[in-house]
Design a protein around this motif. Structure first.
Motif, mmCIF file in Angstrom:
data_model
loop_
_atom_site.group_PDB
_atom_site.id
_atom_site.type_symbol
_atom_site.label_atom_id
_atom_site.label_comp_id
_atom_site.label_asym_id
_atom_site.label_seq_id
_atom_site.Cartn_x
_atom_site.Cartn_y
_atom_site.Cartn_z
ATOM 1 N N ILE A 1 -8.023 -2.051 0.776
ATOM 2 C CA ILE A 1 -9.439 -1.764 0.568
ATOM 3 C C ILE A 1 -9.584 -0.747 -0.554
ATOM 4 O O ILE A 1 -8.846 0.248 -0.613
ATOM 5 N N ALA A 2 -10.514 -0.970 -1.450
ATOM 6 C CA ALA A 2 -10.691 -0.100 -2.613
ATOM 7 C C ALA A 2 -11.283 1.249 -2.209
ATOM 8 O O ALA A 2 -12.029 1.359 -1.231
ATOM 9 N N ASP A 3 -10.919 2.269 -2.974
ATOM 10 C CA ASP A 3 -11.499 3.613 -2.843
ATOM 11 C C ASP A 3 -11.216 4.258 -1.499
ATOM 12 O O ASP A 3 -11.967 5.120 -1.034
ATOM 13 N N GLN A 4 -10.157 3.841 -0.844
ATOM 14 C CA GLN A 4 -9.708 4.463 0.396
ATOM 15 C C GLN A 4 -8.193 4.579 0.361
ATOM 16 O O GLN A 4 -7.533 4.108 -0.560
ATOM 17 N N GLY A 5 -7.647 5.208 1.402
ATOM 18 C CA GLY A 5 -6.201 5.282 1.534
ATOM 19 C C GLY A 5 -5.633 6.607 1.073
ATOM 20 O O GLY A 5 -6.317 7.443 0.475
ATOM 21 N N ASN A 6 -4.357 6.795 1.369
ATOM 22 C CA ASN A 6 -3.653 8.029 1.027
ATOM 23 C C ASN A 6 -2.824 7.839 -0.234
ATOM 24 O O ASN A 6 -2.044 6.895 -0.337
ATOM 25 N N GLN A 7 -2.982 8.755 -1.158
ATOM 26 C CA GLN A 7 -2.201 8.683 -2.394
ATOM 27 C C GLN A 7 -0.801 9.246 -2.214
ATOM 28 O O GLN A 7 0.082 8.978 -3.029
ATOM 29 N N SER A 8 -0.593 10.006 -1.151
ATOM 30 C CA SER A 8 0.750 10.481 -0.816
ATOM 31 C C SER A 8 1.146 9.911 0.538
ATOM 32 O O SER A 8 0.301 9.663 1.391
ATOM 33 N N VAL A 9 2.456 9.711 0.710
ATOM 34 C CA VAL A 9 2.990 9.122 1.933
ATOM 35 C C VAL A 9 3.918 10.135 2.582
ATOM 36 O O VAL A 9 4.939 10.504 1.985
ATOM 37 N N PRO A 10 3.609 10.623 3.788
ATOM 38 C CA PRO A 10 4.404 11.697 4.386
ATOM 39 C C PRO A 10 5.815 11.282 4.781
ATOM 40 O O PRO A 10 6.648 12.144 5.049
ATOM 41 N N PHE A 11 6.099 9.985 4.808
ATOM 42 C CA PHE A 11 7.407 9.516 5.255
ATOM 43 C C PHE A 11 8.459 9.583 4.150
ATOM 44 O O PHE A 11 9.652 9.462 4.421
ATOM 45 N N VAL A 12 8.011 9.736 2.904
ATOM 46 C CA VAL A 12 8.936 9.812 1.770
ATOM 47 C C VAL A 12 8.483 10.963 0.879
ATOM 48 O O VAL A 12 7.347 10.979 0.396
ATOM 49 N N GLU A 13 9.359 11.917 0.656
ATOM 50 C CA GLU A 13 9.000 13.104 -0.120
ATOM 51 C C GLU A 13 8.712 12.752 -1.576
ATOM 52 O O GLU A 13 9.381 11.904 -2.174
ATOM 53 N N ASP A 14 7.691 13.417 -2.111
ATOM 54 C CA ASP A 14 7.351 13.329 -3.536
ATOM 55 C C ASP A 14 7.014 11.907 -3.980
ATOM 56 O O ASP A 14 7.158 11.567 -5.160
ATOM 57 N N LEU A 15 6.565 11.083 -3.048
ATOM 58 C CA LEU A 15 6.161 9.721 -3.396
ATOM 59 C C LEU A 15 4.639 9.655 -3.417
ATOM 60 O O LEU A 15 3.986 9.899 -2.402
ATOM 61 N N THR A 16 4.073 9.346 -4.558
ATOM 62 C CA THR A 16 2.622 9.281 -4.695
ATOM 63 C C THR A 16 2.222 7.969 -5.366
ATOM 64 O O THR A 16 3.022 7.331 -6.055
ATOM 65 N N PHE A 17 0.960 7.599 -5.149
ATOM 66 C CA PHE A 17 0.415 6.366 -5.706
ATOM 67 C C PHE A 17 -0.951 6.655 -6.305
ATOM 68 O O PHE A 17 -1.720 7.475 -5.781
ATOM 69 N N GLU A 18 -1.250 5.970 -7.389
ATOM 70 C CA GLU A 18 -2.574 6.113 -7.986
ATOM 71 C C GLU A 18 -3.625 5.495 -7.082
ATOM 72 O O GLU A 18 -4.708 6.046 -6.894
ATOM 73 N N GLU A 19 -3.314 4.307 -6.520
ATOM 74 C CA GLU A 19 -4.203 3.684 -5.542
ATOM 75 C C GLU A 19 -3.848 4.201 -4.149
ATOM 76 O O GLU A 19 -2.699 4.488 -3.849
#
Length: 516
Positions: free
Chosen positions: A299-317
């Motif tokens: 879904i657009a314009d929602q969600g987490n840009q960082s994932v707590p299960f993997v360190e230093d992993l980020t996403f633009e979407e």
């Protein structure tokens, strides 16, 4: 309906007909007697015949008292077949009939006389206990006009002995149906009618009915809704049978490939019931402490840009769902806390979860995916308080999901072949908040709009990750790029008929009692 009929027609006289009459009956029972009179007379007048006759009843309106029933509405009235009498002119007979399942109404699970009842096997059995009392209370033969359990992934009610409404494999479905039929026979019922021959995609159930599009249910197979899967004949395609083989994926276009690293290829497919993922990996680099994750942006314009299960992993979407598979831990689907309908409904709106507060978008938190099973209740006969009950439906089960395999498990969600380096996953559409895959409709932004929120999408976006001890090992594609997967809408679903494992189990049992 029964109460209102009684109130409106309180002075209705006892019914007297050629075939039926009533004694000490309430208005609704008198009405039923008149309806059966009409049916028999119609058969005689038009076809010169008659058949055995009954009306369908249900435990909530039986003639017994249920002091353990926590809901007043579920033990409010009785419809008593004993108040209706047949005359000698009825040559074919009158019998009582009830739909009786082992997990609901709630009194079946809490009435001490039922749960402590010892059946013909020498075992405690609430189903046999209820049957025993009910059958003895009738002066005419009693037929259990519906009984059974569904072979579904989603669950709606628990039974204290494991005969649940849902999260039962096809084999367990067959074994439980046989057990219930044995109870029906041993307690002295005149017969039982198993529910049902075939699956029914149009059905709904209380803990998923607000999560899908009610007008589009017949167009896809919702394995999370147990009411759709009581049949012993299924309708499905299994476009990618879950068995760890690569051959079936050869004609599916790969979303991403790479030469270096542990992750080699990522593919996605779908059918009327599931979204499928295939991840090829270098088996020589794999060890049991590693974890594979599928990141999904739906879904657009929602969600987490960082994932707590993997360190230093980020996403633009923003990431809305994470599918985690490892050898050492429980495997599950995670949902962005902002996009979790269970937390929104039962935590924030209904306040059945402790300390449930409003959630901000992109707060970095993910929740397990849960389904409600029963709301808080108090058992009147004991005063025992039963807290809100729910379970984690997002937990994933390893196994073989190919019906052609001797190791087939209809509840399997994934299989991993460490020798060939292949991971296959199938996720039910509803688990990803898809309201109708046939029209690409998903759950919308629930916090401002509620569970009615709806959006239509063109595609979902996918990325695969390998990690160990929360450290990133590999990513496909790299640099957190999200790859689109799309599919064509449909108005006529593809399916094939298949007799479930339960069919053979039930058939074998019936052959033993018929002597064939």
């Amino acid at each position: 309906m029964v109460e209102e009929t009684k109130a409106i027609h309180e002075d209705l006289p006892e019914f007297t007909g050629d075939y039926f009459s009533t004694k000490d009956a309430n208005a609704f029972e008198k009405w039923l007697a008149a309806r059966m009179e009409f049916v028999i007379q119609y058969q005689v007048d038009h076809y010169q015949t008659m058949h055995p006759i009954s009306f369908t009843n249900w435990p909530t309106t039986d003639l017994l008292d249920h002091p353990a029933e926590p809901s007043v509405d579920e033990d409010l009235v009785s419809v008593d077949p004993n108040t209706i009498y047949e005359s000698d002119q009825l040559k074919t007979g009158y019998f009582a009939s009830y739909h009786i399942y082992p997990y609901y109404p709630d009194f079946l699970n809490y009435e001490e006389d039922y749960i402590n009842f010892i059946d013909h096997r020498g075992e405690e059995n609430n189903y046999a206990g209820y049957l025993d009392e009910l059958i003895q209370a009738h002066r005419m033969p009693l037929v259990v006009a519906e009984f059974g359990i569904p072979a579904s992934r989603g669950m709606t009610h628990r039974n204290p002995f494991g005969w649940n409404q849902g999260f039962m494999s096809e084999k367990e479905q067959g074994e439980t149906v046989v057990r219930l039929f044995e109870d029906i026979f041993e307690q002295g019922a005149a017969g039982g009618i198993m529910f049902t021959w075939q699956d029914e995609w149009f059905k709904r159930t209380w803990n998923t009915m607000e999560l899908d599009n009610p007008d589009r249910r017949p167009y896809w197979s919702n394995v999370q809704t147990n009411e759709q899967r009581f049949g012993i004949l299924g309708f499905e395609t299994h476009s990618k049978p879950l068995d760890g083989s690569l051959e079936k994926w050869e004609e599916t276009e790969q979303l991403a490939t790479q030469e270096e690293g542990i992750l080699k290829a990522l593919s996605v497919d779908h059918d009327e019931a599931y979204l499928y993922f295939m991840l090829e990996f270098d088996e020589s680099q794999w060890d049991e402490e590693m974890k594979f994750s599928i990141m999904l942006n739906t879904i657009a314009d929602q969600g987490n840009q960082s994932v707590p299960f993997v360190e230093d992993l980020t996403f633009e979407e923003g990431i809305d769902f994470v599918i985690d598979i490892s050898a050492e831990n429980e495997n599950r689907v995670w949902v962005d806390s902002y996009y979790d309908p269970f937390y929104f409904q039962y935590g924030y709106e209904l306040e059945m979860l402790d300390d449930a507060e409003a959630v901000e978008n992109n707060d970095g938190q993910f929740n397990g995916i849960h389904f409600a099973l029963s709301k808080p209740m108090t058992i009147p006969s004991t005063g025992e308080f039963i807290p809100f009950d729910y379970y984690e439906t997002g937990l994933l089960r390893e196994g073989i999901g190919n019906p052609e395999s001797e190791s087939f498990d209809s509840l399997a969600d994934y299989t991993i072949n460490n020798e060939s380096g292949l991971l296959e996953i199938r996720i039910p559409w509803l688990l990803l908040n898809v309201k109708d895959p046939s029209q690409k409709e998903i759950l919308g932004d629930i916090w401002p709009e509620g569970l009615e929120a709806s959006e239509f999408i063109e595609q979902i976006y996918v990325n695969a990750v390998a990690s160990k001890d929360q450290k990133l090992i590999d990513q496909l594609p790299e640099d957190s790029e999200m790859l689109p997967y799309s599919w064509d809408k449909w108005e006529e679903p593809e399916y094939e008929e298949r007799l479930k494992e339960s069919y053979d189990v039930i058939q074998d049992y019936l052959l033993t009692i018929t002597g064939e």
